[in-house]
Design an enzyme around this catalytic site. Sequence first.
Site, PDB file in Angstrom:
ATOM      1  N   THR A 397     -15.644   4.791  -6.009  1.00 59.31           N
ATOM      2  CA  THR A 397     -15.665   3.353  -5.742  1.00 59.31           C
ATOM      3  C   THR A 397     -17.003   2.788  -6.221  1.00 59.31           C
ATOM      4  OG1 THR A 397     -14.206   3.744  -3.858  1.00 59.31           O
ATOM      5  CG2 THR A 397     -15.245   1.602  -3.932  1.00 59.31           C
ATOM      6  N   ILE A 416     -11.030   3.147  -7.824  1.00 56.50           N
ATOM      7  CA  ILE A 416      -9.824   3.864  -8.259  1.00 56.50           C
ATOM      8  C   ILE A 416      -9.601   5.048  -7.310  1.00 56.50           C
ATOM      9  CG2 ILE A 416      -9.774   3.142 -10.674  1.00 56.50           C
ATOM     10  CD1 ILE A 416     -11.096   5.788 -11.395  1.00 56.50           C
ATOM     11  N   ASN A 417     -10.199   4.955  -6.130  1.00 62.50           N
ATOM     12  CA  ASN A 417     -10.163   5.945  -5.056  1.00 62.50           C
ATOM     13  C   ASN A 417     -11.021   7.155  -5.392  1.00 62.50           C
ATOM     14  OD1 ASN A 417      -9.559   6.640  -2.459  1.00 62.50           O
ATOM     15  ND2 ASN A 417      -7.745   7.791  -3.002  1.00 62.50           N
ATOM     16  N   GLU A 436      -4.913   5.771  -5.560  1.00 64.70           N
ATOM     17  CA  GLU A 436      -5.070   5.013  -4.311  1.00 64.70           C
ATOM     18  C   GLU A 436      -3.919   5.265  -3.335  1.00 64.70           C
ATOM     19  OE1 GLU A 436      -8.324   3.407  -3.363  1.00 64.70           O
ATOM     20  OE2 GLU A 436      -7.938   2.569  -5.327  1.00 64.70           O
ATOM     21  N   ASP A 439      -4.618   6.639   0.007  1.00 67.74           N
ATOM     22  CA  ASP A 439      -5.155   5.834   1.112  1.00 67.74           C
ATOM     23  C   ASP A 439      -4.066   5.414   2.108  1.00 67.74           C
ATOM     24  OD1 ASP A 439      -7.806   6.012   0.561  1.00 67.74           O
ATOM     25  OD2 ASP A 439      -8.028   4.014  -0.313  1.00 67.74           O
ATOM     26  N   SER A 468      -7.590   0.024   3.220  1.00 64.49           N
ATOM     27  CA  SER A 468      -8.863   0.342   2.564  1.00 64.49           C
ATOM     28  C   SER A 468     -10.007   0.285   3.577  1.00 64.49           C
ATOM     29  CB  SER A 468      -9.107  -0.697   1.465  1.00 64.49           C
ATOM     30  OG  SER A 468     -10.395  -0.575   0.928  1.00 64.49           O
ATOM     31  N   SER A 469     -11.148   0.832   3.183  1.00 69.03           N
ATOM     32  CA  SER A 469     -12.372   0.669   3.976  1.00 69.03           C
ATOM     33  C   SER A 469     -13.383  -0.225   3.264  1.00 69.03           C
ATOM     34  CB  SER A 469     -13.025   2.034   4.223  1.00 69.03           C
ATOM     35  OG  SER A 469     -12.179   2.880   4.948  1.00 69.03           O
ATOM     36  N   GLY A 488     -18.049   4.591  -0.882  1.00 67.63           N
ATOM     37  CA  GLY A 488     -18.271   5.710   0.039  1.00 67.63           C
ATOM     38  C   GLY A 488     -17.103   6.025   0.947  1.00 67.63           C
TER      39      GLY A 488
HETATM   40  N1  GLY Z   1     -10.267   3.995  -1.838  1.00 68.65           N
HETATM   41  C1  GLY Z   1     -11.298   3.715  -0.948  1.00 68.65           C
HETATM   42  C2  GLY Z   1     -11.015   2.542  -0.081  1.00 68.65           C
HETATM   43  O1  GLY Z   1     -10.228   1.691  -0.458  1.00 68.65           O
HETATM   44  O2  GLY Z   1     -11.552   2.433   0.984  1.00 68.65           O
END
Ligand code: GLY
Length: 586
Positions: A397, A416-417, A436, A439, A468-469, A488
Site C-alpha cells: 500500500t 494493491i494489497n 484485494e 481483504d 479496508s484499513s 501497513g
Molecule cells: N489492502 C489493505 C487495506 O485495504 O487495508
Amino acid sequence: MADLGGKAPSVRRVESIRYGLGWNRPGWRRAAVAFSRCLLLAAAVCAAQASGGPGHAAIASAHPLATQAGFEILDQGGNAFDAAVAVSAVLAVVEPQSSGIGGGGFWLLRRAADGKTVMLDGRETAPLAARPDMYLDARGEPRPRASLDGALSAGIPGLPAALVRLSKDYGRLPLAQSLTPAIRHAENGFAVGRRYARAAKDREAALRQSPAASAIFLDRGTAPQAGFRLVQKDLAETLRRIARQEHAGFYGGMTARLLVQGVRDGGGIWQAGDLAGYRVVERAPVRGRYRGIRITSAAPPSSGGTVLLEALNILSAYDLDGMDALTRKHLVIEAERRAYRDRDLYLGDPGFVRMPLSRLLSPDYAEGLRVAIRPDRALPSSALSAPQASSSQGDNTTHFSLIDGEGNLVAATLSINNSFGSGFVPPGTGVLLNDEMDDFATAPGKPNAYGLVGGGANAIAPGKRMLSSMSPTFLETQDRTAVLGTPGGSRIISMVLLAVLDFAQGHGAESWVSAGRFHHQYLPDVVEYEPGGLSEEDIRGLESRGHTLKPTGYRYGDMHAVQWDRVRNRLSAASDPRGEGAAAVK
Ligand code: GLY
C-alpha cells in the site's frame, strides 16, 4: 526549498519554509527587521486569508518521482486535485509493489473554495461471479494462497475510475496532462530502489507464475537488485488509452478486452460486465473530535476512520499527558483492542450491510467500553468474544499527502494489497492486478493476511467492496491543519492513532512520521512493536500488566504528512524515515 529536479531531491525527508522572513540579519538592524517581520507576517497571513490558502504547496509521498510530478503539475497551473492525479499515477508506475492502476484506494478531499469535503471511494469490487466460498475446498477449508496469488485473487480495479473522476470533477487541467509524468516514467523507465528489490524477492514465486509479470518486474526470471531499470511499455500504452478515452480507456474497448481475456486465461472469473459496471462512489467521510481537534477520516468500506475515532473517544476521558508513559501506552492498547474488535464484528461495505456507526462513534458507547478498562491490568481479548486468529503482515500500500497554495487538501491511501498484489499481469496490458479479495473474510472466522478476522459483514458477495484499513486523515485545530496517512495493512489505523496523539501534544509532522510504533488489533491478542517502538521498561511494565509482547523485528509503516500552521502561515512536510519517500514545500 527542495530541488526535486532530475534526481533525488537535496532534502528528502522534511522541508519547511517561513514565508518572507529573514533570519540572519546584522544585530544593529534587529529591531527594524523584527518590525518588518511583523508586517511581513501580517501580510502573509492576510494574503493567505484572502486567498483562503497558504500561497505555497506541500507534498509528501512515498517516492521522489511522485512528489516531483505533483509539483510539475502545480507549476503548470494545476490545483491539488490535478497534482493528486499525477502523484497517484506516478506511484502506480514507480512503486508497483504498493499500488497501481490494477488496484484501488481512497482519496480524502477538501476543496478550499466551498469547503466541500468528500472521500472518493475507488475501492475494488468483487467480480459478479464471486461467491462466499470461492476460496474454500470441498471440505470447507481455505485453499492455500487462492485469495493471494494469481488472477482469481483480483478484485475489479477502481484506481483508474477514481483518477478520471478526480480530474474531471475537481481538477482544472486535462486528464492527459496530469497523466503525462506517469506515462513518461513508464515509457522511459526508472531505477528501482531497495524496497522494490526486497518486495520482488519476497514475491518472486508469484511473479514467475505470470509470464507477463515476470517479463516486466523480474530480471530474466529473478528478482532484480536496486538500480535495475524498470521499463513498462504496455503500461504506458494503457495509460495513454486512459488519457485519450478517460473511463472507457480502461473499463471498455481494447483494455477491457485484454484484461478480461487475460484474467480468464489465468483462472480468474472476470466478465466484461464487471469492468463496464465499475463506479467510483463519493462518500461523506467520518468525522469526530478529540481534545479540540476536528478529525476527518475514511468512511466504510474502510474501517479506518471508524476504528480511529472509536479508540480516540475511549481515550478522550483520560488525562494522557498527566499520567506516566507506561499507563498511557497500556490505555492506548486497551482502546485499540476494543475498537478493532468492533471492526471485526460490524464493519463492511455500506452498500451491503447496515452498520451501527452512530452507536460505535457515540461518547456513551465509549464510556461503556471504558468502564471495563483497568489502568493496571490487560483484559484478554477472549473475554470480549469472537473467533481465533493468527498474525502476518504485509509491507504494501502507499500514501501521499498534499496541500496546494489555495488550501485544497488531499490525503490518499492507495493499494494493491500485498506486495505486487496478485503477481498477475494480463498479457498486453502492463496492468499488475491487486489481490484485494483477501481483504474479505474469505473463510469466515479465519484470519486474512493481516491476521484480521471478519464475520458476515465482510463476507464475499458479487459487486461488494472488501473492508479496508486505509485511513487518509485530516486533523484541524484553530491554528493547524494536518494531512496524513500511511500504508501497513491492519496496523495503518494504530499508526494514525499514534500520530493523532502526537499531534495533540503539539508535535510536528517530522515527529508523527518518525515516532516509534506499537500495535494491538484485538486478535491475535498480542502487542506488536517495532524495534525502538517500546523501551525495555515499557516491555517489562506491559508484561507485568498482563500483555503478551511480540517484536516485529523490523520497522513498519511509511507515513507521509503535511502541516499548515495557519497562524504563522508556515507549511511543513515530512516523509517517514523508514521509507524512500520525498517531502517538500515549494
Ligand atoms: N489492502 C489493505 C487495506 O485495504 O487495508
